[in-house]
Scaffold this active site. Structure first.
Site, PDB file in Angstrom:
ATOM      1  N   GLY A  59     -50.086 -53.011 -12.584  1.00  0.00           N
ATOM      2  CA  GLY A  59     -49.972 -54.140 -13.509  1.00  0.00           C
ATOM      3  C   GLY A  59     -48.643 -54.180 -14.238  1.00  0.00           C
TER       4      GLY A  59
ATOM      5  N   GLU B  34     -54.704 -52.679 -18.762  1.00  0.00           N
ATOM      6  CA  GLU B  34     -55.269 -52.588 -17.412  1.00  0.00           C
ATOM      7  C   GLU B  34     -56.053 -51.285 -17.271  1.00  0.00           C
ATOM      8  OE1 GLU B  34     -52.162 -52.706 -14.535  1.00  0.00           O
ATOM      9  OE2 GLU B  34     -52.993 -51.017 -13.447  1.00  0.00           O
TER      10      GLU B  34
ATOM     11  N   ILE C 159     -49.317 -46.017 -16.237  1.00  0.00           N
ATOM     12  CA  ILE C 159     -49.766 -44.810 -15.536  1.00  0.00           C
ATOM     13  C   ILE C 159     -48.652 -43.755 -15.550  1.00  0.00           C
ATOM     14  CG2 ILE C 159     -48.985 -45.610 -13.236  1.00  0.00           C
ATOM     15  CD1 ILE C 159     -51.728 -44.532 -12.176  1.00  0.00           C
TER      16      ILE C 159
HETATM   17  N1  COA Z   1     -35.592 -39.536  -7.552  1.00  0.00           N
HETATM   18  C1  COA Z   1     -36.263 -38.529  -6.963  1.00  0.00           C
HETATM   19  N2  COA Z   1     -37.493 -38.108  -7.378  1.00  0.00           N
HETATM   20  C2  COA Z   1     -38.030 -38.738  -8.421  1.00  0.00           C
HETATM   21  C3  COA Z   1     -37.393 -39.812  -9.082  1.00  0.00           C
HETATM   22  C4  COA Z   1     -36.112 -40.204  -8.607  1.00  0.00           C
HETATM   23  N3  COA Z   1     -35.428 -41.191  -9.172  1.00  0.00           N
HETATM   24  N4  COA Z   1     -38.188 -40.229 -10.099  1.00  0.00           N
HETATM   25  C5  COA Z   1     -39.291 -39.470 -10.080  1.00  0.00           C
HETATM   26  N5  COA Z   1     -39.200 -38.566  -9.079  1.00  0.00           N
HETATM   27  C6  COA Z   1     -40.183 -37.545  -8.718  1.00  0.00           C
HETATM   28  C7  COA Z   1     -40.365 -36.558  -9.853  1.00  0.00           C
HETATM   29  O1  COA Z   1     -39.418 -35.527  -9.809  1.00  0.00           O
HETATM   30  C8  COA Z   1     -41.779 -36.063  -9.621  1.00  0.00           C
HETATM   31  O2  COA Z   1     -41.740 -35.117  -8.576  1.00  0.00           O
HETATM   32  P1  COA Z   1     -42.753 -33.863  -8.563  1.00  0.00           P
HETATM   33  O3  COA Z   1     -44.125 -34.474  -8.460  1.00  0.00           O
HETATM   34  O4  COA Z   1     -42.327 -33.126  -7.344  1.00  0.00           O
HETATM   35  O5  COA Z   1     -42.528 -33.153  -9.849  1.00  0.00           O
HETATM   36  C9  COA Z   1     -42.488 -37.287  -9.074  1.00  0.00           C
HETATM   37  O6  COA Z   1     -41.463 -38.125  -8.545  1.00  0.00           O
HETATM   38  C10 COA Z   1     -43.256 -38.060 -10.131  1.00  0.00           C
HETATM   39  O7  COA Z   1     -42.353 -38.408 -11.180  1.00  0.00           O
HETATM   40  P2  COA Z   1     -42.831 -38.596 -12.673  1.00  0.00           P
HETATM   41  O8  COA Z   1     -41.677 -39.095 -13.445  1.00  0.00           O
HETATM   42  O9  COA Z   1     -43.543 -37.373 -13.164  1.00  0.00           O
HETATM   43  O10 COA Z   1     -43.917 -39.721 -12.456  1.00  0.00           O
HETATM   44  P3  COA Z   1     -45.071 -40.232 -13.391  1.00  0.00           P
HETATM   45  O11 COA Z   1     -46.334 -39.553 -13.018  1.00  0.00           O
HETATM   46  O12 COA Z   1     -44.675 -40.223 -14.816  1.00  0.00           O
HETATM   47  O13 COA Z   1     -45.177 -41.734 -12.865  1.00  0.00           O
HETATM   48  C11 COA Z   1     -44.247 -43.754 -11.978  1.00  0.00           C
HETATM   49  C12 COA Z   1     -44.063 -42.579 -12.932  1.00  0.00           C
HETATM   50  C13 COA Z   1     -43.077 -44.682 -12.132  1.00  0.00           C
HETATM   51  C14 COA Z   1     -44.333 -43.252 -10.537  1.00  0.00           C
HETATM   52  C15 COA Z   1     -45.568 -44.469 -12.366  1.00  0.00           C
HETATM   53  O14 COA Z   1     -45.496 -44.879 -13.708  1.00  0.00           O
HETATM   54  C16 COA Z   1     -45.823 -45.684 -11.488  1.00  0.00           C
HETATM   55  O15 COA Z   1     -46.329 -45.554 -10.407  1.00  0.00           O
HETATM   56  N6  COA Z   1     -45.494 -46.894 -11.993  1.00  0.00           N
HETATM   57  C17 COA Z   1     -45.661 -48.132 -11.256  1.00  0.00           C
HETATM   58  C18 COA Z   1     -46.943 -48.829 -11.595  1.00  0.00           C
HETATM   59  C19 COA Z   1     -47.054 -49.204 -13.034  1.00  0.00           C
HETATM   60  O16 COA Z   1     -46.138 -49.127 -13.819  1.00  0.00           O
HETATM   61  N7  COA Z   1     -48.232 -49.665 -13.403  1.00  0.00           N
HETATM   62  C20 COA Z   1     -48.447 -50.076 -14.775  1.00  0.00           C
HETATM   63  C21 COA Z   1     -49.827 -50.287 -15.157  1.00  0.00           C
HETATM   64  S1  COA Z   1     -50.890 -48.985 -14.627  1.00  0.00           S
END
Ligand code: COA
Length: 433
Positions: free
Chosen positions: A335, A237, A215
């Site tokens: 997942g 997934e 995701i």
């Molecule tokens: N410190 C502070 N803020 C952070 C950060 C950090 N280390 N990492 C990300 N952020 C912030 C970003 O700046 C962004 O902020 P904004 O919305 O204000 O711009 C927000 O968090 C989202 O970050 P982004 O990197 O764009 O997230 P994404 O949409 O690419 O999703 C995860 C990344 C990790 C959140 C997402 O992949 C996830 O939920 N993973 C866990 C579940 C998973 O992997 N499932 C797998 C099968 S579906």
């Protein structure tokens, strides 16, 4: 009784359907693009009639009534994944969160949460009395086998998906006809950094590999870069719109898979009408319950399985934080661990954690000496393998503490490398490079 008559006898209004919910009930609903919003609206309007009801689902797109202050004591919300809709409410203790690997959620629901009521979205019945659970099979399919009250919102916008999505009208107690467009998750606009990450990940995918995409924004960047590959398989997934062009062009044809040859296997679809139309009545795409799709040994039955997921932070030991920021529950485990483990078990497989090296306009490094206090480790250092940023790929499996740290510093943003080298030197009493 023929199926048309069974269906007709079970047709009720939303108000009548929710009349079968009692105070003290636990309710499970479909989530994401197939959340039964019409029935939930009726329940929200009548919240005063209920006390101590808990609604559980995975993830809500957009706003939800279940976190409003007036719901307190009447209806509370418990989710397996935080989003904009409930992050603040979880932090403030208004809503709650259950952490679980996704493949175990059906068992957590059945044996721990024990919902009495299941509410789903389905498409209208076909000539033989079969409806489809549409974009979401995941944990909801198994709830139909044990919940006492099974209510379906019948919505013509729900795609008729195949696999275990098809259910006979006799398997439900009440049908409520409400047509309304499904909530959608549009693709994000890709920037140069994400495009480079897509290229770095695609370089690790070979023709014939079987892939899973997680995701977030990065999966779409990867899909763009996979367009030149051949004979890929897809067992995931979830998918977003990014895979549709790869499926239509035959880049993903599932011809090299060891299981479900020729078929795309999914737990849920999370995109826009472009994706819903592609999976609608498409026998090449089969939806299965998450306890099957995400079960690591099932993932591993396909050789050369490449899982690609993202994260928020990773420390120099390789501990991956993907669902929290300090104590804030930001998203969920989903997942990630299921696929990291499944890909690792697959013959020739590889699990990839792909992320931008920084965030907030290069002011925060995602590669850090130690994780932020309060954060939860999503994928352990023992499970993690390949980590990709725009600066390259770090291979961590089997590496020593010092080797891991050096690998990760090499793919950190140059702006933060000195700081990370200093942390390395303090910890190991030697120069990093
Ligand atoms: N410190 C502070 N803020 C952070 C950060 C950090 N280390 N990492 C990300 N952020 C912030 C970003 O700046 C962004 O902020 P904004 O919305 O204000 O711009 C927000 O968090 C989202 O970050 P982004 O990197 O764009 O997230 P994404 O949409 O690419 O999703 C995860 C990344 C990790 C959140 C997402 O992949 C996830 O939920 N993973 C866990 C579940 C998973 O992997 N499932 C797998 C099968 S579906």
């Amino acid at each position: 009784m023929d199926s048309k008559e069974i269906y007709k006898n079970k047709l009720v209004s939303a108000e009548e359907a929710i009349g079968h919910i009692n105070s003290g009930d636990r309710i499970v609903t479909s989530f994401g693009c197939c959340e039964p919003l019409g029935i939930e609206r009726a329940l929200a309007e009548n919240y005063m009639n209920y006390n101590d009801v808990q609604i559980t689902n995975m993830l809500i797109i957009g706003d939800t009534p279940w976190v409003r202050p007036e719901m307190k004591g009447h209806i509370t919300y418990n989710s397996f994944f935080a989003s904009k809709s409930n992050r603040k409410a979880i932090s403030e203790g208004i809503a709650d969160f259950t952490t679980s690997n996704f493949y175990e959620i059906p068992s957590v629901l059945k044996n721990v949460i024990k919902p009495r009521v299941s509410i789903v979205s389905v498409c209208p019945p076909d000539e033989n009395g079969y409806v489809s659970l549409g974009t979401n099979i995941d944990y909801i399919e198994s709830t139909l086998s044990y919940c006492e009250v099974k209510i379906a919102q019948v919505n013509k916008y729900v795609p008729r998906t195949h696999g275990k999505a098809l259910k006979h009208v006799s398997e439900f107690d009440y049908f409520v006809e409400i047509d309304e467009p499904l909530p959608e998750v549009p693709s994000v606009q890709l920037n140069d950094v994400e495009i480079q990450i897509g290229k770095n990940c695609a370089a690790l995918v070979k023709d014939g590999d079987c892939i899973q995409l997680g995701i977030g924004g990065i999966p779409d960047a990867i899909c763009e870069e996979l367009k030149t590959k051949k004979n890929l398989g897809l067992h995931s997934e979830m998918v977003g719109d990014g895979v549709v062009d790869l499926l239509k062009s035959g880049v993903i044809n599932n011809s090299m898979k060891q299981t479900h040859k020729g078929k795309t296997i999914l737990g849920f679809a999370f995109g826009t009408r472009k994706l819903f139309d592609y999976i609608d009545d498409n026998p090449d795409v089969e939806m299965y319950p998450i306890e099957y799709v995400n079960y690591p040994p099932n993932i591993a039955k396909n050789n050369n399985f490449i899982s690609i997921n993202s994260c928020i932070q990773i420390d120099l030991m390789g501990q991956v934080v993907a669902d929290t920021m300090g104590q804030m529950q930001f998203s969920g485990v989903g997942g990630q661990v299921d696929f990291v483990r499944g890909a690792t078990m697959s013959n020739g497989g590889l699990s990839i954690i792909a992320m931008t090296s920084t965030t907030k306009h290069d002011t925060i490094s995602k590669i850090v000496p130690t994780i932020t206090p309060g954060s939860a480790v999503t994928t352990t250092r023992n499970d993690v393998n390949c980590v990709v940023t725009e600066y390259g790929a770090a291979m961590l499996k089997g590496k020593t503490l010092k080797e891991r740290a050096r690998e990760l510093i090499k793919i950190a943003h140059p702006k933060f490398r000195d700081e990370l080298c200093k942390a390395f030197e303090e910890r190991f009493n030697e120069k990093a490079f």
